[in-house]
Design a protein around this motif. Structure first.
Motif, PDB file in Angstrom:
ATOM      1  N   THR A  93     -36.696  15.552 -32.526  1.00  0.00           N
ATOM      2  CA  THR A  93     -36.184  14.532 -33.604  1.00  0.00           C
ATOM      3  C   THR A  93     -35.539  13.212 -32.776  1.00  0.00           C
ATOM      4  O   THR A  93     -35.328  13.487 -31.599  1.00  0.00           O
ATOM      5  N   SER A  94     -35.274  12.261 -33.492  1.00  0.00           N
ATOM      6  CA  SER A  94     -34.758  11.150 -32.921  1.00  0.00           C
ATOM      7  C   SER A  94     -33.341  11.007 -33.019  1.00  0.00           C
ATOM      8  O   SER A  94     -32.915  10.070 -33.081  1.00  0.00           O
ATOM      9  N   ALA A  95     -32.746  12.172 -33.313  1.00  0.00           N
ATOM     10  CA  ALA A  95     -31.355  12.024 -33.546  1.00  0.00           C
ATOM     11  C   ALA A  95     -30.574  11.586 -32.097  1.00  0.00           C
ATOM     12  O   ALA A  95     -31.154  11.700 -31.061  1.00  0.00           O
ATOM     13  N   GLU A  96     -29.439  11.124 -32.391  1.00  0.00           N
ATOM     14  CA  GLU A  96     -28.651  10.555 -31.368  1.00  0.00           C
ATOM     15  C   GLU A  96     -28.463  11.716 -30.290  1.00  0.00           C
ATOM     16  O   GLU A  96     -27.912  12.653 -30.503  1.00  0.00           O
ATOM     17  N   GLY A  97     -28.613  11.439 -28.989  1.00  0.00           N
ATOM     18  CA  GLY A  97     -28.154  12.293 -27.750  1.00  0.00           C
ATOM     19  C   GLY A  97     -26.936  11.982 -27.202  1.00  0.00           C
ATOM     20  O   GLY A  97     -26.146  11.349 -27.681  1.00  0.00           O
ATOM     21  N   LEU A  98     -26.675  12.941 -26.256  1.00  0.00           N
ATOM     22  CA  LEU A  98     -25.280  12.852 -25.412  1.00  0.00           C
ATOM     23  C   LEU A  98     -25.921  12.411 -23.940  1.00  0.00           C
ATOM     24  O   LEU A  98     -27.049  12.945 -23.312  1.00  0.00           O
ATOM     25  N   GLU A  99     -24.996  11.265 -23.494  1.00  0.00           N
ATOM     26  CA  GLU A  99     -25.347  10.870 -22.171  1.00  0.00           C
ATOM     27  C   GLU A  99     -24.221  11.019 -21.315  1.00  0.00           C
ATOM     28  O   GLU A  99     -22.905  10.571 -21.937  1.00  0.00           O
ATOM     29  N   VAL A 100     -24.081  11.545 -20.212  1.00  0.00           N
ATOM     30  CA  VAL A 100     -22.771  11.659 -19.270  1.00  0.00           C
ATOM     31  C   VAL A 100     -23.044  11.109 -18.063  1.00  0.00           C
ATOM     32  O   VAL A 100     -24.140  11.463 -17.367  1.00  0.00           O
ATOM     33  N   ASP A 101     -22.287  10.090 -17.571  1.00  0.00           N
ATOM     34  CA  ASP A 101     -22.472   9.445 -16.226  1.00  0.00           C
ATOM     35  C   ASP A 101     -21.693  10.313 -15.254  1.00  0.00           C
ATOM     36  O   ASP A 101     -20.564  10.809 -15.624  1.00  0.00           O
ATOM     37  N   LEU A 102     -21.848  10.559 -14.180  1.00  0.00           N
ATOM     38  CA  LEU A 102     -21.369  11.400 -13.233  1.00  0.00           C
ATOM     39  C   LEU A 102     -20.829  10.337 -11.980  1.00  0.00           C
ATOM     40  O   LEU A 102     -21.864   9.763 -11.629  1.00  0.00           O
ATOM     41  N   ASP A 103     -19.585  10.490 -11.511  1.00  0.00           N
ATOM     42  CA  ASP A 103     -19.286   9.681 -10.406  1.00  0.00           C
ATOM     43  C   ASP A 103     -19.818  10.235  -9.023  1.00  0.00           C
ATOM     44  O   ASP A 103     -20.373   9.385  -8.205  1.00  0.00           O
ATOM     45  N   ASP A 104     -19.315  11.601  -8.828  1.00  0.00           N
ATOM     46  CA  ASP A 104     -19.644  12.142  -7.753  1.00  0.00           C
ATOM     47  C   ASP A 104     -20.755  12.389  -7.399  1.00  0.00           C
ATOM     48  O   ASP A 104     -21.552  12.092  -6.470  1.00  0.00           O
ATOM     49  N   GLY A 105     -21.515  13.342  -8.183  1.00  0.00           N
ATOM     50  CA  GLY A 105     -22.803  13.811  -7.997  1.00  0.00           C
ATOM     51  C   GLY A 105     -23.315  15.017  -7.181  1.00  0.00           C
ATOM     52  O   GLY A 105     -24.278  15.278  -7.362  1.00  0.00           O
ATOM     53  N   GLU A 106     -22.285  15.274  -6.276  1.00  0.00           N
ATOM     54  CA  GLU A 106     -22.503  16.625  -5.584  1.00  0.00           C
ATOM     55  C   GLU A 106     -22.668  17.566  -6.267  1.00  0.00           C
ATOM     56  O   GLU A 106     -23.490  18.467  -6.142  1.00  0.00           O
ATOM     57  N   GLU A 107     -21.903  17.921  -7.471  1.00  0.00           N
ATOM     58  CA  GLU A 107     -21.663  19.093  -8.133  1.00  0.00           C
ATOM     59  C   GLU A 107     -21.505  18.688  -9.681  1.00  0.00           C
ATOM     60  O   GLU A 107     -20.616  17.722  -9.622  1.00  0.00           O
ATOM     61  N   PRO A 109     -19.127  19.040 -12.679  1.00  0.00           N
ATOM     62  CA  PRO A 109     -18.046  19.605 -13.229  1.00  0.00           C
ATOM     63  C   PRO A 109     -18.280  20.590 -14.227  1.00  0.00           C
ATOM     64  O   PRO A 109     -19.240  20.411 -15.281  1.00  0.00           O
ATOM     65  N   ASP A 110     -17.566  21.825 -14.372  1.00  0.00           N
ATOM     66  CA  ASP A 110     -17.759  22.618 -15.355  1.00  0.00           C
ATOM     67  C   ASP A 110     -17.651  22.294 -16.669  1.00  0.00           C
ATOM     68  O   ASP A 110     -18.224  22.411 -17.663  1.00  0.00           O
ATOM     69  N   GLY A 111     -16.443  21.287 -16.846  1.00  0.00           N
ATOM     70  CA  GLY A 111     -16.045  20.650 -18.183  1.00  0.00           C
ATOM     71  C   GLY A 111     -17.269  19.894 -18.640  1.00  0.00           C
ATOM     72  O   GLY A 111     -17.569  19.837 -20.019  1.00  0.00           O
ATOM     73  N   VAL A 112     -18.150  19.356 -17.693  1.00  0.00           N
ATOM     74  CA  VAL A 112     -19.301  18.569 -18.087  1.00  0.00           C
ATOM     75  C   VAL A 112     -20.286  19.024 -18.949  1.00  0.00           C
ATOM     76  O   VAL A 112     -21.049  19.038 -19.823  1.00  0.00           O
ATOM     77  N   LEU A 113     -20.585  20.475 -17.994  1.00  0.00           N
ATOM     78  CA  LEU A 113     -21.528  21.406 -18.496  1.00  0.00           C
ATOM     79  C   LEU A 113     -21.234  21.881 -19.925  1.00  0.00           C
ATOM     80  O   LEU A 113     -22.040  22.417 -20.485  1.00  0.00           O
ATOM     81  N   LYS A 114     -19.758  22.319 -20.059  1.00  0.00           N
ATOM     82  CA  LYS A 114     -19.420  22.872 -21.309  1.00  0.00           C
ATOM     83  C   LYS A 114     -19.579  21.638 -22.307  1.00  0.00           C
ATOM     84  O   LYS A 114     -19.811  22.309 -23.507  1.00  0.00           O
ATOM     85  N   ASP A 115     -19.410  20.451 -22.288  1.00  0.00           N
ATOM     86  CA  ASP A 115     -19.663  19.300 -23.040  1.00  0.00           C
ATOM     87  C   ASP A 115     -21.082  19.338 -23.546  1.00  0.00           C
ATOM     88  O   ASP A 115     -21.434  19.277 -24.705  1.00  0.00           O
TER      89      ASP A 115
END
Length: 130
Positions: A93-107, A109-115
């Motif tokens: 579908t063309s529904a709005e998606g979720l985008e998350v930018d990461l600052d560190d990038g090494e790993e 964060p669990d909170g981002v994965l949960k989001d």
């Protein structure tokens, strides 16, 4: 997800892609369909999914669920060990998606994965009600 996509279920995957695979497997048991690298997508599928994959110079992995949801994991082409962000959405579908930018990038964060998993869960439930 197109049948022509070369999808791998077993890896090995980049560490951040594996984090997404593990999070999706935990949140949605039995729905994990596999991972496809953007560089492995057939050219017509690239155009369907994201015209700017090559233009923005990102390296990306797509983690697919069998019900049409996916998470795109973007990496820095100059340092492929750094994850720059995640995008989650439906491939059907063309529904709005979720985008998350990461600052560190090494790993990731669990909170981002949960989001990300919460977003997919909410959207799956919303689309099931229609």
């Amino acid at each position: 997800m197109c049948d022509a996509m070369p999808v791998s279920k077993t890896g090995p995957f980049r560490p951040q892609t594996q984090q997404v695979v593990d999070a999706l497997n935990t949140a949605f048991p039995g729905l994990y369909a596999g991972v496809c690298k953007a560089s492995d997508l057939p050219s017509e599928a690239e155009e369907e999914h994201d015209d700017d994959l090559e233009d923005d110079g990102l390296l990306s992995d797509f983690v697919f669920l069998s019900d049409g949801w996916a998470v795109r994991v973007d990496y820095d082409p100059e340092d492929p060990d750094l994850c720059l962000g995640l995008s989650a959405g439906s491939t059907e579908t063309s529904a709005e998606g979720l985008e998350v930018d990461l600052d560190d990038g090494e790993e990731i964060p669990d909170g981002v994965l949960k989001d990300v998993t919460d977003f997919i869960d909410e959207q799956r439930q919303a689309s099931a009600k229609h």
